[in-house]
Design an enzyme around this catalytic site. Structure first.
Site, PDB file in Angstrom:
ATOM      1  N   GLY A   1     -17.725   2.408   9.990  1.00 45.02           N
ATOM      2  CA  GLY A   1     -16.317   2.054  10.167  1.00 45.02           C
ATOM      3  C   GLY A   1     -15.656   3.098  11.048  1.00 45.02           C
TER       4      GLY A   1
ATOM      5  N   ARG B   1       4.352   0.762  -1.128  1.00 45.47           N
ATOM      6  CA  ARG B   1       3.549  -0.316  -1.682  1.00 45.47           C
ATOM      7  C   ARG B   1       3.462  -0.287  -3.209  1.00 45.47           C
ATOM      8  NH1 ARG B   1      -1.291  -0.018   2.864  1.00 45.47           N
ATOM      9  NH2 ARG B   1      -0.066  -1.016   4.506  1.00 45.47           N
TER      10      ARG B   1
END
Lengths: 255, 281, 670
Positions: free
Chosen positions: C43, C338
């Protein structure tokens, strides 16, 4: 929308490994939620196969949100199934009718040999990328300030559209010639459109095309099937751009 | 990357297909312009116009060069096409059990090789029908021109002349003989006195005329059918050539596509129409 | 305890990294090809590390389980990447980015690491642009920015809703270049099965070729783990299906401490669960909260009527709607961080106001109608129409929305078959990111010398809650700009080591263990699929170690997971064989690790008797339901040492967090 349940018949390509001969096998699957994605339907089938002591169907998948490019499948005669602009993981069973027979086959191309069942080996794409799909700079982060070279918004937008390719291989699967020109064209275009990539644009086109040819993909006959089936809607104008870059490079090549 | 690799690359192969294909499109226009002479003018005037055109095509040095380019293009386009198709088939050794290509591409674009083969078969037939006769076979008459002139007794009498490319009229009589198909020689001194027109016009008109040719119906149908194949071939091929050359632009490409479709309908359509008109004459 | 030395350099905050770089040891270019480095994961963190190390001249072997390094799940990140460039001239600076990140993380991250992250953030953008990443631009040709939750500046760089994809493809292109040059050898469809430790140092890995089932030994002078987060312990999450904790867990079992496992980020705006066959939750970008208003019906009977299909949300009058974020947090409104937004949604659904007709009724509305009207009106005025009709306003407003969020709206419609331009979106929080991970020091080295951990797989930079657009930043910072220095510093001692033989008894033993383990799973021959266990684990985690946690629930979870694990080893059915492509076997091996990790998460959550960031212990909240931290006791990193599969036996090590440069305060978004 209200959830419905449908019963379907599946004809799925089963092939033990790259050497063995495969065939289409028929399965019936009942009570499939129309809210399920196509891959969730396959999960359900595998769950059934495992409980019946049978071997589950192997298929590639990962992100299941249409961006990783891992899922494939030639469904009812089309790459990624009947919906356009959609990867198989975002294809939902509400697109199918109760009692429908659904054909599921792997991508078919000499350059994408089958690994097992519906899983194919797309490493040819990686090798094409390795041949020139990059800008030859080091990773120091000390090249120059990001805003040092303005890029016309129009070019940046076009480069982005080309860069949206997820490398799924639907272009190859849908092309009657198994040509990889849309994939390669998109990559060549992305870099050719940006000043940072312009420097080696022509050398890049030569190298990527050479590798593409070596991998055994077919030739482009401009049918445009790739563009229609591309889940990210990448345009064949990228192929034309690659052709231009290639011809310019070829005409200057002195080797 | 070596020159050899470049020349063997899939893109260069496609470029050659495009260049030869688009060149052949221009050839079609020239050919059609000539054929129009068959129907635009009638009678002797039409015959003269067509035969003059045929003569020009056979004798102009520039056209001569072009004709070799055309032969080359046809052969190259065909064989390269076959080779590419072979490669393309090889790229997918195992096909799909169930495929719906109509959902993503036009029919002509998928059958270019078959359409091209039909066109090639037609070209061979067509050349056997006419080109062979004109170039190789000897028995095409020179364009004869019949005039009525008053005789010594005052009555009108018909006399035949050879019609020549420099617009002379050479009387058709025992003194004159034809060599090398079009050269007119004075028998007695064996001197070339003129060059006449081969009467291709009559050959063509007779070929498609049910009165002269029992198989005319068959040929008209064959030609119309072949022109349909050509039309479908061009329907995709015209614009495809531009794409292969890298000529794609958000504004102009739709225009090229429209132009290609118009071209594909009009040019083969006219060719086909001409044969039908001759047949019906 | 002595092991937990964070190795933070001396000196003022802003000079730590520079000083450290100046003092670290180097490896000369001629010595680098003699040194092997293994990178697990491709990644952002892994690909950037592998590319950079290859570039430097090390012999790199990279591994990923996907069929191509380009498919790692970084690719799915949507919104953007933060960088303290201050191109917008709105007062941003390295210090502000540092401060926002520490505060956003609820004061549970390490100052020095976060400052370094902010410091190199600008270089990331420079690097990516040079690599050909097509960031969004303004008409003048310069880079555009947008703003994200928890900040008051515009510092987020983006490429439509596909920023992660573009950044990953950039790193992948750099990696591809090194592979093409032969400096990195790539092993796709390979999974790391174990770490090989020789004389206390990481010396290689055992990997499994997922196509052939072959078990392979790979030696190296250092191993980098960049394998991502462990959100899949919940089964349903925004992670990819293959995302797993195994690489991190294997090194944990070999001696690396696992830090703050209970810190999980639940993202507020995801498409709700629809049925039992669902495999995956889909994120709707945080950017939507710029334009959407979140609400539920104020009356429970309205919510019930909606669930039964008798009422449509558009029929609920304005006065009967509860815009609960705007009500509770007037200052930040719908743009609170969040964790705060997620908890508030859960609170409303628990109180019976949820609107989704699924088993749990969990769902709230994200409504764009106000924005459609106001933008529509603006657009009409801009066109000179000062008395626009209702239809004109709606049409223009929808057009504005489409330009801005078209791809997200299309994705929503594809998945739910509902038109979000007409009906409010239904959303609910879902597991998204894990702040916890393998404990690393300032050099990103774990407690096993020679084993480095980067990106989401480590714990270091985000504390108890990560701010939007910061994960991409961390992954690339670690790979491009931190590891090349700190790894070289370690490898400088290795130039005399020479090639490491894979015939060492440690390799032998590790390989045998792996093979035995595989045989074990294939021979259980039980009755239930791997997925059925994974789903069950997910339910326990979601219900008891999810957004709201309490002592009783956590204790129950610890026991239930323990029992489930026993059942798994008794009754799982793994079809097929070891020497073939066998995805069920792959899954079984991963789920086995998740079944240990899940329990450790519960243990960690039970130990942390406070609420902070994403970790909300119901016992520790104020009167208004906000988190109550206990800085006195828990201003620390909880790093767990492995002592067998039963996490009750894991040993806790604490790293005290010292805030030298920032004054700790209660987070307030009101």
């Amino acid at each position: 929308m209200a959830t419905k349940f449908i019963n379907i018949t599946l004809k799925i390509w089963r092939q033990q490994n790259s050497q063995s001969k495969g065939s289409l096998e028929t399965y019936t699957l009942n009570k499939v939620s129309t809210d399920s994605s196509f891959l969730e339907m396959l999960d359900q089938l595998n769950e059934q196969l495992i409980s019946d002591q049978k071997s589950p169907v192997a298929f590639d998948h990962d992100c299941r949100e249409g961006i990783c490019g891992m899922c494939s499948l030639y469904i009812n005669g089309r790459a990624h199934g009947p919906a356009t602009g959609t990867t198989t993981c975002q294809l939902h069973m509400r697109k199918f009718k109760d009692g429908e027979t659904i054909y599921v086959e792997p991508w078919r191309s000499k350059a994408f040999p089958i690994v097992k069942d519906l899983v194919v080996d797309r490493s040819a794409f990686d090798r094409i990328q390795q041949a020139g799909g990059f800008i030859s700079i080091n990773t120091s982060g000390k090249t120059m300030d990001a805003n040092a070279i303005p890029v016309p918004k129009q070019n940046a937008d076009k480069a982005f559209e080309a860069a949206a390719c997820i490398g799924c291989g639907a272009c190859v699967a849908a092309c009657k010639n198994s040509s990889a020109m849309l994939f390669v064209g998109a990559k060549v275009s992305q870099y050719a459109l940006l000043p940072q990539g312009k420097v080696e644009a022509q050398e890049r086109a030569l190298n990527m095309v050479r590798q593409m040819d070596e991998e055994g993909f077919g030739n482009c006959t401009n049918t445009g099937a790739c563009e229609v089936e591309c889940p990210k809607g990448i345009s064949i104008e990228n192929i034309a751009r690659m052709n231009r870059e290639f011809l310019l490079a070829a005409s200057k090549s002195n080797k | 990357m070596s020159i050899k690799t470049i020349l063997n690359s899939s893109i260069v192969k496609k470029v050659w297909m495009a260049l030869t294909g688009l060149f052949l499109c221009t050839f079609l226009v020239g050919h059609l312009a000539g054929n129009m002479q068959l129907v635009l003018k009638t009678g002797e005037e039409g015959r003269r116009a067509f035969n003059e055109y045929a003569y020009f095509m056979a004798h102009n040095p520039f056209i001569k060069v072009l004709s070799y380019v055309t032969y080359f293009s046809i052969i190259f386009h065909a064989f390269q096409g076959f080779y590419l198709t072979y490669q393309n088939k090889k790229a997918r050794p195992q096909g799909y059990a169930y495929s719906k290509p109509a959902a993503n591409s036009s029919l002509p674009s998928r059958y270019m090789a078959i359409l091209g083969t039909l066109v090639l078969v037609f070209i061979v037939t067509h050349m056997a029908n006419f080109w062979w006769k004109a170039k190789i076979k000897e028995d095409i008459p020179l364009h004869a021109y019949t005039v009525s002139i008053p005789g010594p007794m005052g009555q009108m009498q018909k006399q035949e002349f050879y019609y020549t490319h420099n617009l002379q009229l050479i009387p058709k009589n025992d003194e004159i003989t034809v060599k090398n198909k079009t050269d007119l020689y004075m028998k007695s001194v064996n001197i070339k006195v003129a060059e006449g027109y081969v009467d291709l016009h009559t050959v063509v008109m007779d070929f498609f005329s049910p009165k002269q040719n029992e198989q005319a119906m068959f040929y008209v149908l064959l030609y119309v059918f072949s022109m349909c194949a050509l039309a479908f071939h061009l329907w995709h091929g015209f614009a495809s050539g531009f794409q292969s050359l890298g000529l794609n632009h958000r504004r102009y490409t739709p225009l090229i596509h429209s132009a290609g479709k118009l071209f594909a309908v009009i040019v083969p359509g006219m060719f086909a129409l001409i044969t039908i008109l001759i047949y019906l004459k | 305890m002595s092991k937990l030395d964070a190795q933070i350099p001396e000196g003022p905050l802003a000079e730590k990294w520079t000083n450290h770089k100046n003092q670290m040891k180097l490896v000369a270019p001629n010595n680098r090809p003699k040194i092997d480095v293994i990178v697990v994961g491709t990644g952002l963190a892994g690909a950037s590390a592998a590319a950079s190390l290859g570039e430097m001249g090390y012999n790199v072997k990279a591994f990923c389980f996907q069929d191509s390094p380009r498919r790692a799940h970084s690719i799915a990140a949507q919104g953007g990447i933060n960088a303290a460039k201050n191109y917008q001239n709105d007062g941003d600076s390295i210090y502000r980015l540092f401060y926002d990140t520490i505060k956003g993380g609820d004061y549970r991250s390490r100052e020095a690491n976060v400052y370094r992250l902010a410091e190199v953030s600008g270089n990331i953008i420079d690097q990516c642009v040079a690599q050909g990443v097509p960031f969004a631009r303004e008409y003048g040709g310069l880079l555009d920015n947008r703003s994200f939750g928890g900040t008051q500046v515009q510092r987020t760089f983006y490429a439509a809703g596909q920023t992660g994809q573009q950044l990953l493809l950039g790193a992948y292109s750099a990696l591809s270049r090194q592979i093409g040059l032969g400096r990195v050898s790539m092993h796709s469809r390979h999974e790391m099965m174990d770490l090989v430790v020789i004389d206390g140092k990481a010396r290689g890995i055992i990997a499994r070729n997922l196509v052939s089932g072959e078990i392979e030994r790979h030696s190296a002078h250092a191993v980098v783990i960049a394998s991502g987060g462990y959100g899949n312990v919940y089964f349903l999450s925004t992670n990819a299906m293959g995302s797993n904790v195994s690489a991190g867990w294997k090194i944990h079992k070999r001696g690396a401490y696992f830090a703050n496992p209970c810190f999980v980020q639940i993202h507020p705006t995801c498409i709700p669960v629809h049925g039992t066959n669902q495999s995956k939750l889909t994120l709707m970008s945080e950017s939507l909260r710029n334009s959407g208003r979140i609400w539920v019906p104020s009356k429970k009977e309205d919510a019930a009527a909606i669930r039964e299909g008798q009422l449509k949300p558009t029929q609920i009058p304005e006065e009967d709607r509860d815009y609960f974020l705007e009500r509770r947090y007037p200052a930040f409104g719908n743009l609170v961080p969040r964790d705060v937004a997620s908890r508030a949604a859960k609170e409303r659904c628990d109180a019976g106001h949820g609107i989704e007709a699924n088993d749990t009724n969990e769902g709230v509305y994200l409504d764009f109608s106000s924005e459609i009207r106001s933008k529509g009106k603006q657009a009409a005025y801009a066109k000179g129409d000062h008395h626009p009709s209702e239809e004109t306003i709606l049409a223009l407003g929808k057009k504005w929305i489409e330009e801005k969020y078209g791809n997200l709206f299309a994705m929503y419609e594809k998945i739910t078959d509902e038109n979000p331009y007409e009906m409010p979106m239904k959303i609910y929080p879902a597991v998204h990111y894990t702040m916890g991970g393998v404990w690393v020091d300032y050099n990103l080295q774990s407690t096993i010398p020679g084993c480095f951990v980067s990106g989401e797989a480590n714990f270091s930079d985000h504390g108890a809650n990560r701010l939007g657009a910061s994960a991409l930043m961390q992954g690339l910072a670690d790979g491009y700009f931190v590891l090349p220095y700190t790894l070289s510093n370690y490898l400088a001692e290795e130039i005399r080591t020479g090639k490491i033989s894979t015939d060492a008894p440690e390799f032998e033993a590790a390989e045998r263990e792996v093979k035995d383990r595989i045989q074990l799973f294939l021979s259980i021959n039980g009755t239930r699929s791997v997925d059925s266990f994974h789903k069950k684990l997910g339910l326990i985690m979601w219900n008891k170690v999810g957004m709201g946690r309490n002592e009783a629930g956590l204790k129950a979870a610890i026991d239930e997971i323990g029992l489930l694990r026993e059942e798994f080893y008794r009754d799982v059915r793994v079809p097929g064989e070891a020497h073939e492509y066998n995805p069920e076997l792959d899954k079984a091996l991963r789920v086995a690790d998740l079944l240990e990790l899940g329990q450790l998460m519960a243990v960690d959550a039970l130990n942390r008797n406070e609420s902070c960031g994403g970790h909300f212990r119901e016992e520790y909240q104020d009167k208004e339901g906000e988190t109550l931290r206990n800085d006195e006791r828990f201003k620390m990193v909880a790093a767990w040492e492995y002592r067998g599969p039963d996490s009750n036996k894991s040993v806790l090590h604490e790293e005290k967090l010292d805030y030298e440069f920032i004054k700790i305060a209660a987070r307030n978004y009101k």
